[in-house]
Design a protein around this motif. Structure first.
Motif, PDB file in Angstrom:
ATOM      1  N   SER A  97       0.830  -1.203   0.000  1.00 39.06           N
ATOM      2  CA  SER A  97       0.000   0.000   0.000  1.00 39.06           C
ATOM      3  C   SER A  97       0.864   1.253   0.000  1.00 39.06           C
ATOM      4  O   SER A  97       1.989   1.243   0.519  1.00 39.06           O
ATOM      5  N   GLY A  98       0.312   2.329  -0.544  1.00 35.74           N
ATOM      6  CA  GLY A  98       1.006   3.606  -0.520  1.00 35.74           C
ATOM      7  C   GLY A  98       0.657   4.441   0.691  1.00 35.74           C
ATOM      8  O   GLY A  98       1.253   5.500   0.925  1.00 35.74           O
ATOM      9  N   SER A  99      -0.317   3.987   1.491  1.00 35.35           N
ATOM     10  CA  SER A  99      -0.725   4.720   2.687  1.00 35.35           C
ATOM     11  C   SER A  99       0.154   4.337   3.868  1.00 35.35           C
ATOM     12  O   SER A  99       0.222   3.158   4.231  1.00 35.35           O
ATOM     13  N   PRO A 100       0.836   5.307   4.502  1.00 34.46           N
ATOM     14  CA  PRO A 100       1.661   4.988   5.674  1.00 34.46           C
ATOM     15  C   PRO A 100       0.865   4.296   6.782  1.00 34.46           C
ATOM     16  O   PRO A 100       1.394   3.419   7.466  1.00 34.46           O
ATOM     17  N   LEU A 101      -0.404   4.706   6.941  1.00 34.46           N
ATOM     18  CA  LEU A 101      -1.225   4.098   7.986  1.00 34.46           C
ATOM     19  C   LEU A 101      -1.483   2.630   7.694  1.00 34.46           C
ATOM     20  O   LEU A 101      -1.314   1.756   8.560  1.00 34.46           O
ATOM     21  N   THR A 102      -1.870   2.320   6.472  1.00 35.87           N
ATOM     22  CA  THR A 102      -2.112   0.926   6.086  1.00 35.87           C
ATOM     23  C   THR A 102      -0.820   0.125   6.091  1.00 35.87           C
ATOM     24  O   THR A 102      -0.808  -1.052   6.486  1.00 35.87           O
ATOM     25  N   GLN A 103       0.289   0.751   5.670  1.00 39.06           N
ATOM     26  CA  GLN A 103       1.578   0.063   5.726  1.00 39.06           C
ATOM     27  C   GLN A 103       1.904  -0.376   7.150  1.00 39.06           C
ATOM     28  O   GLN A 103       2.393  -1.490   7.366  1.00 39.06           O
ATOM     29  N   GLY A 104       1.624   0.479   8.119  1.00 35.75           N
ATOM     30  CA  GLY A 104       1.892   0.137   9.515  1.00 35.75           C
ATOM     31  C   GLY A 104       1.061  -1.027   9.994  1.00 35.75           C
ATOM     32  O   GLY A 104       1.564  -1.944  10.661  1.00 35.75           O
ATOM     33  N   VAL A 105      -0.231  -1.014   9.647  1.00 37.72           N
ATOM     34  CA  VAL A 105      -1.113  -2.115  10.044  1.00 37.72           C
ATOM     35  C   VAL A 105      -0.655  -3.420   9.400  1.00 37.72           C
ATOM     36  O   VAL A 105      -0.581  -4.467  10.061  1.00 37.72           O
ATOM     37  N   VAL A 106      -0.320  -3.363   8.105  1.00 32.65           N
ATOM     38  CA  VAL A 106       0.121  -4.559   7.389  1.00 32.65           C
ATOM     39  C   VAL A 106       1.420  -5.095   7.990  1.00 32.65           C
ATOM     40  O   VAL A 106       1.604  -6.312   8.131  1.00 32.65           O
ATOM     41  N   LEU A 107       2.338  -4.195   8.356  1.00 32.11           N
ATOM     42  CA  LEU A 107       3.601  -4.617   8.964  1.00 32.11           C
ATOM     43  C   LEU A 107       3.356  -5.440  10.225  1.00 32.11           C
ATOM     44  O   LEU A 107       3.922  -6.533  10.395  1.00 32.11           O
ATOM     45  N   ILE A 108       2.510  -4.933  11.100  1.00 33.24           N
ATOM     46  CA  ILE A 108       2.266  -5.624  12.370  1.00 33.24           C
ATOM     47  C   ILE A 108       1.522  -6.935  12.138  1.00 33.24           C
ATOM     48  O   ILE A 108       1.836  -7.960  12.762  1.00 33.24           O
ATOM     49  N   VAL A 109       0.551  -6.929  11.214  1.00 30.53           N
ATOM     50  CA  VAL A 109      -0.186  -8.161  10.913  1.00 30.53           C
ATOM     51  C   VAL A 109       0.743  -9.206  10.311  1.00 30.53           C
ATOM     52  O   VAL A 109       0.700 -10.395  10.674  1.00 30.53           O
ATOM     53  N   LEU A 154     -10.695 -13.873  14.520  1.00 28.70           N
ATOM     54  CA  LEU A 154     -11.128 -12.982  15.598  1.00 28.70           C
ATOM     55  C   LEU A 154     -10.084 -11.898  15.854  1.00 28.70           C
ATOM     56  O   LEU A 154     -10.431 -10.713  16.052  1.00 28.70           O
ATOM     57  N   ALA A 155      -8.798 -12.295  15.823  1.00 33.59           N
ATOM     58  CA  ALA A 155      -7.726 -11.324  16.030  1.00 33.59           C
ATOM     59  C   ALA A 155      -7.725 -10.268  14.931  1.00 33.59           C
ATOM     60  O   ALA A 155      -7.523  -9.076  15.193  1.00 33.59           O
ATOM     61  N   LEU A 156      -7.959 -10.693  13.705  1.00 30.85           N
ATOM     62  CA  LEU A 156      -7.991  -9.741  12.592  1.00 30.85           C
ATOM     63  C   LEU A 156      -9.212  -8.832  12.692  1.00 30.85           C
ATOM     64  O   LEU A 156      -9.113  -7.616  12.474  1.00 30.85           O
ATOM     65  N   LEU A 157     -10.360  -9.417  13.025  1.00 37.37           N
ATOM     66  CA  LEU A 157     -11.599  -8.645  13.102  1.00 37.37           C
ATOM     67  C   LEU A 157     -11.525  -7.574  14.187  1.00 37.37           C
ATOM     68  O   LEU A 157     -11.997  -6.436  13.996  1.00 37.37           O
ATOM     69  N   ILE A 158     -10.944  -7.915  15.310  1.00 36.79           N
ATOM     70  CA  ILE A 158     -10.862  -6.967  16.424  1.00 36.79           C
ATOM     71  C   ILE A 158      -9.575  -6.150  16.365  1.00 36.79           C
ATOM     72  O   ILE A 158      -9.571  -4.941  16.609  1.00 36.79           O
ATOM     73  N   GLY A 159      -8.475  -6.813  16.018  1.00 34.55           N
ATOM     74  CA  GLY A 159      -7.173  -6.169  16.104  1.00 34.55           C
ATOM     75  C   GLY A 159      -6.888  -5.145  15.026  1.00 34.55           C
ATOM     76  O   GLY A 159      -6.274  -4.101  15.295  1.00 34.55           O
ATOM     77  N   VAL A 160      -7.313  -5.414  13.793  1.00 34.30           N
ATOM     78  CA  VAL A 160      -7.002  -4.489  12.698  1.00 34.30           C
ATOM     79  C   VAL A 160      -7.626  -3.114  12.921  1.00 34.30           C
ATOM     80  O   VAL A 160      -6.932  -2.086  12.801  1.00 34.30           O
ATOM     81  N   PRO A 161      -8.923  -3.004  13.248  1.00 32.29           N
ATOM     82  CA  PRO A 161      -9.473  -1.668  13.536  1.00 32.29           C
ATOM     83  C   PRO A 161      -8.766  -0.971  14.694  1.00 32.29           C
ATOM     84  O   PRO A 161      -8.543   0.246  14.653  1.00 32.29           O
ATOM     85  N   LEU A 162      -8.415  -1.758  15.733  1.00 34.07           N
ATOM     86  CA  LEU A 162      -7.710  -1.165  16.867  1.00 34.07           C
ATOM     87  C   LEU A 162      -6.348  -0.624  16.436  1.00 34.07           C
ATOM     88  O   LEU A 162      -5.939   0.466  16.853  1.00 34.07           O
ATOM     89  N   LEU A 163      -5.638  -1.371  15.594  1.00 33.15           N
ATOM     90  CA  LEU A 163      -4.339  -0.911  15.104  1.00 33.15           C
ATOM     91  C   LEU A 163      -4.474   0.375  14.306  1.00 33.15           C
ATOM     92  O   LEU A 163      -3.639   1.285  14.428  1.00 33.15           O
ATOM     93  N   TYR A 164      -5.496   0.458  13.482  1.00 38.80           N
ATOM     94  CA  TYR A 164      -5.722   1.689  12.710  1.00 38.80           C
ATOM     95  C   TYR A 164      -5.902   2.887  13.657  1.00 38.80           C
ATOM     96  O   TYR A 164      -5.339   3.968  13.432  1.00 38.80           O
TER      97      TYR A 164
END
Length: 418
Positions: A97-109, A154-164
């Protein structure tokens, strides 16, 4: 502090932490092996020599696996940091992704997924080899796979929005971002405690109201005498996965539930079950749960403040082999290396926990029969193949509960039998 100095400090603490963990495991194995030939005097009448030796062998097997796991996790830590593993993941996130925010979420996931996959062989071996060898595993391959898939989704469903939310606050709230993130974390933690009993736990286990009328009346009487309110008493199908028995409270406020494993109820009689429940009620009466929450929240605030000081420091990233600094990388890197620096402080929470266990035992001795709690604990030690002997230093670092002999001795004093 420059990058070279920070790296040296990290490696020193890393080496000391790994060496100390291996040393403590070796001490525990030595102590358990030394006492394997004979049952401790306090348990000679209630635990057979065969059962005692099984517990010793089970503990020794777990310690052997733990040492392999320690070395493996240490190697993974070096691989992710100084070995450049996090850089590889960060580059992949940038390509995604070109979005720094999405890049951060993807990195942690990506990190969590890779770490889960690499650690999976230990989980599989522990479940299907070690636990099975001692007659505890009841998990089928289908159940195991379903648990892994449901846990991941469950981790993705709850964790990804929290990471954002967290990464957005880190970028948007200036130097005081850590305070905003802490508020979100506290709110999230409280919300999870509220919804866990009714929304999350049933995804993995079946919960049924306690059907034993005599036991339910006994429990209701105990709850009335202690002034405790709950949303109900439930039996969980713990035997679906393991032969180990347990009981616990879950939930927050008036949404609390009392949960017994079916394996526990198959082991204990009514008086023993009442005594175990009285012990758990002791934790609530003495506000141990609230105290632990407050302590955790305070520690979380302090750690986020420390991260706030490290985040703008180039040496923090360079010293740990990272060439792609970002808010997400700082968050990931900090909590990845934190255990290296704080393991030496492990006895402090263990001391508090053991003190709370003694206090809950004394409460149980007031509202139920102390000899019944002794009997229940002895059965649990025996049926769970829990070692009756622990090395003192190992116990100081790892054990949240008192040594079996010390705990039984304290209960005997409380009941006046000593």
């Amino acid at each position: 502090m420059d990058a070279s100095t920070f790296q040296t400090v990290f490696l020193v603490f890393f080496g000391l932490s790994v060496a100390l963990q291996l040393y403590l495991s070796w001490r525990q194995s030595r102590a358990v092996a030394a006492h394997r030939p004979r049952v401790p005097t306090d348990f000679a009448a209630t635990v057979s020599l065969e059962e005692h030796r099984k517990a010793a062998d089970y503990t020794l097997a777990k310690q052997r696996l733990a040492r392999y796991d320690m070395v493996f996790q240490a190697a993974l830590l070096l691989l992710f940091t100084l070995g450049g593993g996090l850089n590889v993941l960060a580059a992949a996130a940038q390509d995604f992704s070109g979005s720094p925010l999405t890049q951060g979420v993807v990195l942690i996931v990506l990190f969590l997924l890779v770490n889960m996959v690499l650690s999976l062989p230990f989980t599989v071996y522990r479940t299907f080899k070690l636990e099975a060898a001692f007659g505890f595993n009841r998990t089928t391959a289908a159940t195991f796979i379903a648990d892994q898939v449901k846990g991941l989704l469950l981790a993705l469903l709850i964790g990804v929005p929290l990471l954002y939310v967290v990464l957005y606050l880190m970028a948007a709230m200036g130097n005081n971002w850590w305070l905003y993130v802490w508020c979100v974390w506290v709110a999230f933690s409280l919300a999870m405690m509220w919804i866990f009993p009714t929304w999350i736990a049933p995804l993995f286990n079946r919960f049924q109201p306690l059907a034993d009328d005599d036991l339910r009346l006994k429990i209701e009487n105990l709850l009335q005498r202690t002034g405790f309110h709950s949303k109900g008493v439930f039996v969980m199908d713990g035997s679906k996965r393991s032969g180990h028995g347990n009981a616990y409270f879950t939930g927050l406020g008036r949404n609390k539930r009392i949960v017994f494993f079916d394996t526990l109820l198959n082991t204990l009689n009514h008086d023993e079950t009442e005594a175990v429940l009285a012990h758990e009620l002791g934790h609530f009466r003495h506000r141990h749960i609230v105290q632990q929450m407050v302590l955790n929240f305070a520690l979380g605030l302090g750690l986020l403040w420390v991260l706030g000081q490290l985040l703008p420091q180039p040496a923090f990233y360079q010293g740990l082999g990272v060439v792609f600094p970002s808010h997400a990388m700082a968050l990931l890197l900090f909590f990845l290396v934190l255990p290296v620096f704080v393991f030496v402080l492990s006895p402090l929470p263990s001391i508090i926990s053991r003190r709370n266990e003694y206090q809950a035992d004394r409460f149980a001795a007031q509202y139920a029969a102390a000899d019944q709690l002794i009997s229940a604990l002895t059965k649990l030690y025996r049926d769970n193949a829990a070692t009756l002997v622990s090395d003192g230093w190992y116990s100081r670092f790892y054990d949240s509960h008192p040594d079996a002999r010390a705990r039984i001795s304290a209960l005997k004093k409380a009941s006046g039998s000593l």
